[in-house]
Design a protein around this motif. Structure first.
Motif, mmCIF file in Angstrom:
data_model
loop_
_atom_site.group_PDB
_atom_site.id
_atom_site.type_symbol
_atom_site.label_atom_id
_atom_site.label_comp_id
_atom_site.label_asym_id
_atom_site.label_seq_id
_atom_site.Cartn_x
_atom_site.Cartn_y
_atom_site.Cartn_z
ATOM 1 N N ALA A 120 0.848 -1.196 0.000
ATOM 2 C CA ALA A 120 0.000 0.000 0.000
ATOM 3 C C ALA A 120 0.880 1.240 0.000
ATOM 4 N N ASN A 121 0.313 2.324 -0.499
ATOM 5 C CA ASN A 121 1.045 3.581 -0.566
ATOM 6 C C ASN A 121 0.373 4.621 0.322
ATOM 7 N N PHE A 122 1.116 5.134 1.290
ATOM 8 C CA PHE A 122 0.599 6.132 2.224
ATOM 9 C C PHE A 122 1.105 7.538 1.900
ATOM 10 N N ALA A 123 1.983 7.654 0.908
ATOM 11 C CA ALA A 123 2.558 8.956 0.546
ATOM 12 C C ALA A 123 1.471 9.914 0.089
ATOM 13 N N THR A 124 1.579 11.160 0.517
ATOM 14 C CA THR A 124 0.573 12.172 0.200
ATOM 15 C C THR A 124 1.254 13.480 -0.185
ATOM 16 N N ALA A 125 0.800 14.069 -1.275
ATOM 17 C CA ALA A 125 1.366 15.334 -1.733
ATOM 18 C C ALA A 125 1.318 16.383 -0.629
ATOM 19 N N SER A 126 2.332 17.208 -0.555
ATOM 20 C CA SER A 126 2.468 18.300 0.414
ATOM 21 C C SER A 126 2.774 17.826 1.830
ATOM 22 N N SER A 127 2.960 16.530 2.017
ATOM 23 C CA SER A 127 3.223 16.013 3.363
ATOM 24 C C SER A 127 4.606 16.403 3.853
ATOM 25 N N THR A 128 4.723 16.506 5.160
ATOM 26 C CA THR A 128 5.980 16.841 5.817
ATOM 27 C C THR A 128 6.325 15.763 6.849
ATOM 28 N N ILE A 129 7.565 15.784 7.292
ATOM 29 C CA ILE A 129 7.957 14.891 8.388
ATOM 30 C C ILE A 129 7.328 15.381 9.682
ATOM 31 N N ILE A 130 7.490 16.669 9.952
ATOM 32 C CA ILE A 130 6.966 17.287 11.175
ATOM 33 C C ILE A 130 5.561 17.817 10.915
ATOM 34 N N ASP A 131 4.668 17.641 11.874
ATOM 35 C CA ASP A 131 3.317 18.193 11.759
ATOM 36 C C ASP A 131 3.383 19.711 11.586
ATOM 37 N N SER A 146 -5.569 25.329 1.837
ATOM 38 C CA SER A 146 -5.658 26.447 0.900
ATOM 39 C C SER A 146 -4.321 27.146 0.693
ATOM 40 N N GLN A 147 -3.385 26.921 1.615
ATOM 41 C CA GLN A 147 -2.065 27.529 1.514
ATOM 42 C C GLN A 147 -0.984 26.494 1.223
ATOM 43 N N GLY A 148 -1.409 25.342 0.733
ATOM 44 C CA GLY A 148 -0.451 24.321 0.326
ATOM 45 C C GLY A 148 -0.065 23.325 1.389
ATOM 46 N N GLY A 149 -0.728 23.367 2.540
ATOM 47 C CA GLY A 149 -0.420 22.418 3.597
ATOM 48 C C GLY A 149 -1.122 21.083 3.409
ATOM 49 N N CYS A 150 -0.780 20.138 4.260
ATOM 50 C CA CYS A 150 -1.418 18.817 4.221
ATOM 51 C C CYS A 150 -1.379 18.218 5.619
ATOM 52 N N PRO A 151 -2.516 17.782 6.140
ATOM 53 C CA PRO A 151 -2.540 17.223 7.496
ATOM 54 C C PRO A 151 -1.963 15.809 7.581
ATOM 55 N N LEU A 152 -1.710 15.165 6.435
ATOM 56 C CA LEU A 152 -1.253 13.772 6.437
ATOM 57 C C LEU A 152 0.269 13.716 6.489
ATOM 58 N N SER A 153 0.829 14.159 7.603
ATOM 59 C CA SER A 153 2.273 14.158 7.813
ATOM 60 C C SER A 153 2.788 12.730 7.999
ATOM 61 N N SER A 154 4.081 12.599 8.209
ATOM 62 C CA SER A 154 4.663 11.262 8.386
ATOM 63 C C SER A 154 4.047 10.541 9.579
ATOM 64 N N GLY A 155 3.718 11.298 10.643
ATOM 65 C CA GLY A 155 3.103 10.675 11.811
ATOM 66 C C GLY A 155 1.730 10.119 11.513
ATOM 67 N N HIS A 159 5.282 29.422 -13.111
ATOM 68 C CA HIS A 159 4.693 30.534 -12.368
ATOM 69 C C HIS A 159 3.781 29.981 -11.285
ATOM 70 N N PHE A 160 3.836 30.566 -10.089
ATOM 71 C CA PHE A 160 3.013 30.098 -8.982
ATOM 72 C C PHE A 160 1.517 30.284 -9.250
ATOM 73 N N ASN A 161 1.173 31.264 -10.052
ATOM 74 C CA ASN A 161 -0.238 31.529 -10.333
ATOM 75 C C ASN A 161 -0.762 30.804 -11.565
ATOM 76 N N VAL A 162 0.135 30.211 -12.338
ATOM 77 C CA VAL A 162 -0.282 29.431 -13.509
ATOM 78 C C VAL A 162 0.422 28.079 -13.426
ATOM 79 N N ILE A 163 -0.170 27.192 -12.664
ATOM 80 C CA ILE A 163 0.443 25.886 -12.465
ATOM 81 C C ILE A 163 -0.134 24.884 -13.457
ATOM 82 N N CYS A 164 0.463 23.727 -13.493
ATOM 83 C CA CYS A 164 0.015 22.691 -14.423
ATOM 84 C C CYS A 164 -1.452 22.351 -14.170
ATOM 85 N N GLY A 165 -2.275 22.425 -15.218
ATOM 86 C CA GLY A 165 -3.694 22.143 -15.091
ATOM 87 C C GLY A 165 -4.550 23.345 -14.801
#
Length: 408
Positions: free
Chosen positions: A113-124, A130-139, A329-335
């Protein structure tokens, strides 16, 4: 390596001692010469968007077109035009592509299984989506794994034997698979984003990341995990989207056109990660831990792109349309789309005509062609410590216990 005693008898004592000393200094690579390939029944992956195969799309926002167009012909939860390094890893081991843990449709976890999630960090982090964060950290990913390990075995218990249809057993890993599995980890890039882009980095960031990372590996080990394949982080200072945002002068760029400060930050993080792996080898005697120098491989590709069949200049490395010096460009991303041309929705973040010639897909993530090139370099063990190829990653060598060479 055994030397027959008869070989040493004609020599005087001083020569014997010198020869034995030299033998002790020889690298223990000979251990691997006659080793059979490892059997990995499954792969369990933890990380961020570099190895996310659909977790973020299942939990939050689906990845839009043109992502996935090269290989899948449609978005497939991956932040690339096609496959990622983790896809090539499981394919080379003879396993199907990994299903994301949170994906509820058509999933098969019998091979991992794959638990990796975009925008994830090691530390919470307390950064909203909306600002690029993700609650699914390594923990959180670790908690998902522990729950998955426990609940997946219910289908094999007697209590559920008459309730659960037999087909569910075929979709879940057997208990012994968790000790036979390869545990792959690629995370940490997002922890460094604020340090790189805003030059705001707390002194305790890297030490805290070390503590959390180490604790996660130990938890997996306590639950039976034995084989680990750990990537360090890539050269942040070479990401076109970051370069567009930072607008560095010539003195702040190296010979490859990459940001010096951000790359030094990545190197500091990788030194910490390397030290953590050395400590884990001492504390987890039954673990086989392969540490992979992704940084050096990616920097080699970017700095010598034309030599390996890719566009050379960093401004040409992006397959996505964004404009500017780095086609990003940060305002014109892929898609990205807009309501224009008589109120019709128009795709702005288009792909280029030949993504196989580009290294970066969207200014942050790599194209399938680049991912495949990186995989080809790391799978043979040339950039690993110990220098195990992927199919020998279940073996320990003496250098595992004595230390490790330094990585960027």
């Amino acid at each position: 390596m055994d030397i027959p005693l008869s070989y040493l008898l004609p020599l005087n004592f001083a020569i014997k001692m010198k020869l034995l000393h030299l033998l002790l200094l020889l690298p223990p690579l000979v251990i691997l010469v006659s080793s059979s390939p490892c059997y990995f029944s499954s792969v369990f992956n933890f990380g961020d968007s570099n190895s996310d195969t659909g977790e973020y799309s299942a939990a939050f926002d689906p990845v839009p077109p043109p992502y996935g167009e090269t290989f899948f012909g449609m978005p497939a939860g991956r932040y690339s035009d096609g496959r990622l390094i983790i896809d090539f890893i499981v394919k080379s081991l003879g396993l199907p592509y990994l299903s994301s843990y949170l994906d509820s449709l058509g999933t098969n976890f019998s091979h991992g299984a794959n638990f990796a999630t975009a925008s994830s960090t090691i530390i919470d982090e307390n950064v909203p989506l909306s600002q690029g964060g993700c609650p699914l950290s390594s923990g959180v990913q670790l908690k998902e794994f522990l729950q998955f390990k426990s609940r997946s075995q219910l289908v094999y218990s007697r209590a559920f034997a008459t309730i659960i249809v037999g087909v569910f057993k075929e979709l879940m890993p057997k208990e012994e698979y968790f000790s036979q599995a390869l545990y792959t980890i690629d995370i940490g890039q997002n922890d460094l984003n604020a340090c790189c882009l805003q030059n705001k980095c707390g002194e305790d960031l890297i030490p805290n990341a070390k503590m959390v990372f180490s604790r996660a590996v130990k938890n997996i080990y306590e639950k039976g995990g034995r084989n680990f394949w750990i990537h360090n982080t890539g050269p942040l200072g070479c990401l076109p989207l970051f370069l567009h945002q930072l607008k560095l002068n010539d003195e702040e760029l190296d010979s490859a056109g990459c940001g010096i400060r951000c790359n030094k930050l990545a190197q500091r993080f990788n030194t910490m990660l390397n030290e953590t792996v050395v400590e884990l080898r001492r504390e987890l005697p039954l673990a086989a831990i392969t540490f992979v120098d992704i940084y050096s491989v990616k920097y080699l590709l970017i700095s010598q792109a034309q030599k390996y069949g890719f566009e050379q200049r960093l401004s040409q490395l992006v397959a996505d349309y964004g404009g500017g010096d780095y086609n990003s460009h940060f305002n014109v991303i892929c898609g990205s789309t807009c309501l224009c041309q008589r109120s019709q929705r128009v795709l702005l973040g288009k792909s280029c005509k030949y993504p196989s010639e580009r290294i970066s897909w969207d200014g942050i993530h790599y194209t399938e062609a680049a991912n495949k090139w990186v995989f080809d370099q790391i799978s043979g063990g040339k950039f690993s410590d110990p220098p195990n190829s992927l199919n020998l990653a279940c073996y320990q060598v003496a250098s595992d216990l004595n230390g490790s060479r330094s990585f960027m």
